[in-house]
Scaffold this active site. Structure first.
Site, PDB file in Angstrom:
ATOM      1  N   ALA A 137       0.868  -1.185   0.000  1.00 13.54           N
ATOM      2  CA  ALA A 137       0.000   0.000   0.000  1.00 13.54           C
ATOM      3  C   ALA A 137       0.898   1.226   0.000  1.00 13.54           C
ATOM      4  O   ALA A 137       1.949   1.231   0.645  1.00 13.54           O
ATOM      5  CB  ALA A 137      -0.918   0.005   1.217  1.00 13.54           C
ATOM      6  N   ALA A 139       0.781   5.654   0.085  1.00 17.65           N
ATOM      7  CA  ALA A 139       0.047   6.918   0.208  1.00 17.65           C
ATOM      8  C   ALA A 139       0.996   8.072  -0.074  1.00 17.65           C
ATOM      9  O   ALA A 139       2.125   7.877  -0.545  1.00 17.65           O
ATOM     10  CB  ALA A 139      -0.574   7.029   1.590  1.00 17.65           C
ATOM     11  N   SER A 140       0.561   9.291   0.225  1.00 17.71           N
ATOM     12  CA  SER A 140       1.334  10.472  -0.147  1.00 17.71           C
ATOM     13  C   SER A 140       2.604  10.631   0.670  1.00 17.71           C
ATOM     14  O   SER A 140       3.591  11.181   0.187  1.00 17.71           O
ATOM     15  CB  SER A 140       0.471  11.727  -0.003  1.00 17.71           C
ATOM     16  OG  SER A 140      -0.004  11.844   1.327  1.00 17.71           O
ATOM     17  N   ALA A 142       3.949   7.931   2.988  1.00 17.71           N
ATOM     18  CA  ALA A 142       4.655   6.693   3.305  1.00 17.71           C
ATOM     19  C   ALA A 142       4.023   5.518   2.578  1.00 17.71           C
ATOM     20  O   ALA A 142       2.947   5.650   1.970  1.00 17.71           O
ATOM     21  CB  ALA A 142       4.626   6.447   4.817  1.00 17.71           C
ATOM     22  N   GLN A 143       4.696   4.375   2.627  1.00 16.41           N
ATOM     23  CA  GLN A 143       4.133   3.145   2.088  1.00 16.41           C
ATOM     24  C   GLN A 143       4.380   2.010   3.078  1.00 16.41           C
ATOM     25  O   GLN A 143       5.195   2.120   3.990  1.00 16.41           O
ATOM     26  CB  GLN A 143       4.725   2.813   0.729  1.00 16.41           C
ATOM     27  CG  GLN A 143       6.190   2.427   0.728  1.00 16.41           C
ATOM     28  CD  GLN A 143       6.700   2.196  -0.698  1.00 16.41           C
ATOM     29  OE1 GLN A 143       6.204   2.794  -1.663  1.00 16.41           O
ATOM     30  NE2 GLN A 143       7.696   1.332  -0.844  1.00 16.41           N
ATOM     31  N   VAL A 144       3.641   0.903   2.879  1.00 14.14           N
ATOM     32  CA  VAL A 144       3.652  -0.198   3.847  1.00 14.14           C
ATOM     33  C   VAL A 144       4.152  -1.476   3.183  1.00 14.14           C
ATOM     34  O   VAL A 144       3.796  -1.774   2.037  1.00 14.14           O
ATOM     35  CB  VAL A 144       2.240  -0.426   4.430  1.00 14.14           C
ATOM     36  CG1 VAL A 144       2.232  -1.602   5.397  1.00 14.14           C
ATOM     37  CG2 VAL A 144       1.751   0.838   5.136  1.00 14.14           C
ATOM     38  N   LYS A 164       6.027   0.425   7.971  1.00 13.62           N
ATOM     39  CA  LYS A 164       5.669   1.652   7.252  1.00 13.62           C
ATOM     40  C   LYS A 164       6.915   2.514   7.105  1.00 13.62           C
ATOM     41  O   LYS A 164       7.625   2.769   8.085  1.00 13.62           O
ATOM     42  CB  LYS A 164       4.582   2.400   8.031  1.00 13.62           C
ATOM     43  CG  LYS A 164       4.022   3.632   7.340  1.00 13.62           C
ATOM     44  CD  LYS A 164       2.853   4.181   8.145  1.00 13.62           C
ATOM     45  CE  LYS A 164       2.229   5.409   7.508  1.00 13.62           C
ATOM     46  NZ  LYS A 164       1.086   5.911   8.290  1.00 13.62           N
ATOM     47  N   ASP A 299      -9.260   9.460  10.658  1.00 15.60           N
ATOM     48  CA  ASP A 299      -9.282   9.011   9.264  1.00 15.60           C
ATOM     49  C   ASP A 299      -9.846   7.582   9.205  1.00 15.60           C
ATOM     50  O   ASP A 299      -9.257   6.687   8.605  1.00 15.60           O
ATOM     51  CB  ASP A 299      -7.859   9.057   8.690  1.00 15.60           C
ATOM     52  CG  ASP A 299      -7.844   9.056   7.165  1.00 15.60           C
ATOM     53  OD1 ASP A 299      -8.889   9.350   6.558  1.00 15.60           O
ATOM     54  OD2 ASP A 299      -6.785   8.755   6.582  1.00 15.60           O
TER      55      ASP A 299
END
Length: 534
Positions: A137, A139-140, A142-144, A164, A299
């Protein structure tokens, strides 16, 4: 000068992207724009031969803006998420449409992620992990990755974890874009007086502080740890455990969650989960976190929720958190409970008691305005009633009564809309009000009932005891000061150097406004002076 040039170039590039998406200034708002800006808009929409055509044709204003912000990159995505909490700036309709802005970007390479992990943890990846997957996954910010830990001691067990990792260079990119945002906000405040009431510079400062927190993953880990402590005795909702040994500023390692994504309703039903129960838990858990603990996940959409085998809702991605101070929690609980019970006069009174609405306004007219908003909502089927949207309408009404925008309450209202959406995704017939009422009622009984009042009084007495314990010292200082002043008295009165008078005035303005003991000391001082004079 260089800052102005850099910022102007960056903002011009951003304006072109916004213009090509027809989102530089939403069509719906152009009647309010200065003529000069309207005249320049066609230039921003010109597409150069190498530029791809935007995909926003026919979309509503919020969708066009969301697409443009996503194309501009991480800082603008965060700006869009922030603007969702500021309907006073972009309007309630646009804020609602922009709420669906997707925070996802293409992942960066595994080798880059390994390099960041090794730099942050101080050793080869293999020293900490048996395996590290490709990103699952992104995102803007970080990533996992999925990983399996390597036991470093005989007592340690190997575990499946989620890792992460911050994007490479993301701090520098945000710093550049935030510099441009500050420059734009300063120019708006300086040159466009109607916008000053919206405090654009202060708004960018709030965004910058929020981003600063997200850039340090240790702070996200701390938020998860704090929430885990808060909800340790709760049932039905939990958060992943943090692996602090493998966590640093740019890397966070946490328990891997084996569960069904909350977005996969068919899989949840096939697994035999009670969908009505899940809808109830997500609403009640959110309200308890906000009202009881003052800390809530801000969120909580389906993509950040999983359902484990035991039927627990497990939240992930704690980059955006909301906090509510104790006194604001009490006011908000009373407002919500007053709406549920349709006690509009009490709702109005709470707004005045909290200082949200100026005392100069008419409380009965305000109660009437609240009734006008709430009654049409209660006349509809429960499955169509949204507490979050009702709060949003309430905030619109309060704006007419000069209520100053409170970002923490708008963030809660925005999150409540999302959480209600999740609850109704689980159970389309879910009654939000029936789930919320017992939580709010129990909280109010606990915090506002007789026992709570006794505890509050005891705490006040303890604080008074601490202050009174220093009373001899304070009075002794006051007496010494009085003697010094008295020695300066002659036939013409008290003689003090002008600088001393200015210092006393400054100190008095700061201190005397809120400290009753200083007023007592002042009284003793005056008594001594008058005794000397007369």
């Amino acid at each position: 000068m260089l800052r102005a040039i850099r910022s102007t170039i960056r903002l011009a590039r951003a304006a072109r992207v916004l213009g090509r998406h027809d989102a530089l200034f939403p069509l719906e708002l152009r009647a309010e724009l200065p003529p000069l800006l309207l005249a320049l808009m066609p230039l921003a929409k010109i597409r150069l031969p190498w530029e791809a055509a935007p995909e926003a044709s026919g979309a509503v204003a919020g969708e066009r803006l969301a697409m443009a912000l996503a194309a501009l990159g991480p800082a603008y995505i965060k700006l869009g998420q922030f603007l969702v909490t500021r309907p006073d700036i972009i309007g309630a309709k646009l804020a609602s449409e922009l709420a669906f802005l997707q925070d996802d970007l293409p992942p960066f390479g595994l080798e880059e992620a390994r390099a960041i992990i090794e730099e942050e943890l101080g050793g080869p990846v293999e020293e900490f992990f048996h395996s590290l997957s490709e990103p699952i996954a992104a995102a803007s910010i970080a990533q996992v990755h999925r990983a399996r830990t390597r036991a470093r001691t005989a007592e340690e067990e190997e575990r499946d974890v989620a890792v992460k990792v911050l994007r490479p260079g993301i701090e520098q990119r945000f710093a550049r874009d935030l510099e441009s945002f500050f420059f734009a906000a300063e120019q708006i405040e300086r040159r466009y007086s109607p916008a000053r009431r919206l405090r654009p510079v202060e708004s960018v400062e709030t965004l910058a502080e929020s981003v600063k927190l997200e850039m340090d993953l240790r702070l996200e880990a701390a938020a998860m740890s704090e929430m885990a402590e808060n909800i340790a005795a709760d049932k039905g909702f939990r958060v992943p455990r943090i692996d602090w040994e493998r966590t640093s500023r740019r890397v966070i390692t946490m328990e891997w969650i084996d569960g069904i994504p909350a977005a996969d309703r068919d899989a949840l039903i096939a697994a035999g989960h009670d969908m009505a129960r899940l809808g109830r838990i997500v609403i009640q858990s959110f309200l308890m976190h906000a009202m009881r603990d003052g800390l809530f996940h801000a969120d909580m959409h389906q993509g950040n929720l999983f359902i484990d085998a035991a039927g627990n809702i497990v939240a992930v991605d704690f980059g955006i958190m909301g906090r509510i101070a104790p006194h604001e929690r009490r006011f908000l609980a009373e407002i919500l409970y007053g709406l549920i019970t349709r006690d509009y006069v009490r709702v109005a009174e709470v707004h005045f008691e909290a200082g949200y609405v100026p005392r100069s306004k008419n409380i009965h007219a305000f109660a009437q305005a609240i009734r006008a908003v709430a009654e049409p909502v209660f006349g509809r089927p429960a499955r169509e009633v949204s507490m979050g949207k009702l709060l949003a309408q309430l905030f619109q009404v309060t704006d007419q009564f000069d209520m100053r925008t409170r970002p923490e309450l708008i963030l809660l209202q925005k999150t409540m809309v999302v959480v209600e959406g999740v609850a109704r995704y689980f159970d389309p017939d879910h009654n939000i009000w029936e789930s919320a009422e017992p939580v709010l009622k129990n909280w109010m009984m606990e915090k506002m009932g007789p026992e709570a009042r006794i505890e509050e009084a005891a705490a006040g007495a303890l604080q008074l005891g601490r202050v009174m314990g220093r009373l001899p010292e304070v009075l002794d200082q006051a007496e010494r000061t009085a003697r010094l002043l008295a020695e300066s008295v002659d036939e013409e009165g008290i003689r003090l150097h002008p600088a001393s008078m200015e210092a006393i005035s400054r100190a008095g303005n700061r201190a005397f406004s809120g400290h009753p003991l200083l007023w007592m000391a002042l009284g003793a001082l005056l008594a001594l002076i008058l005794t000397r004079i007369f």
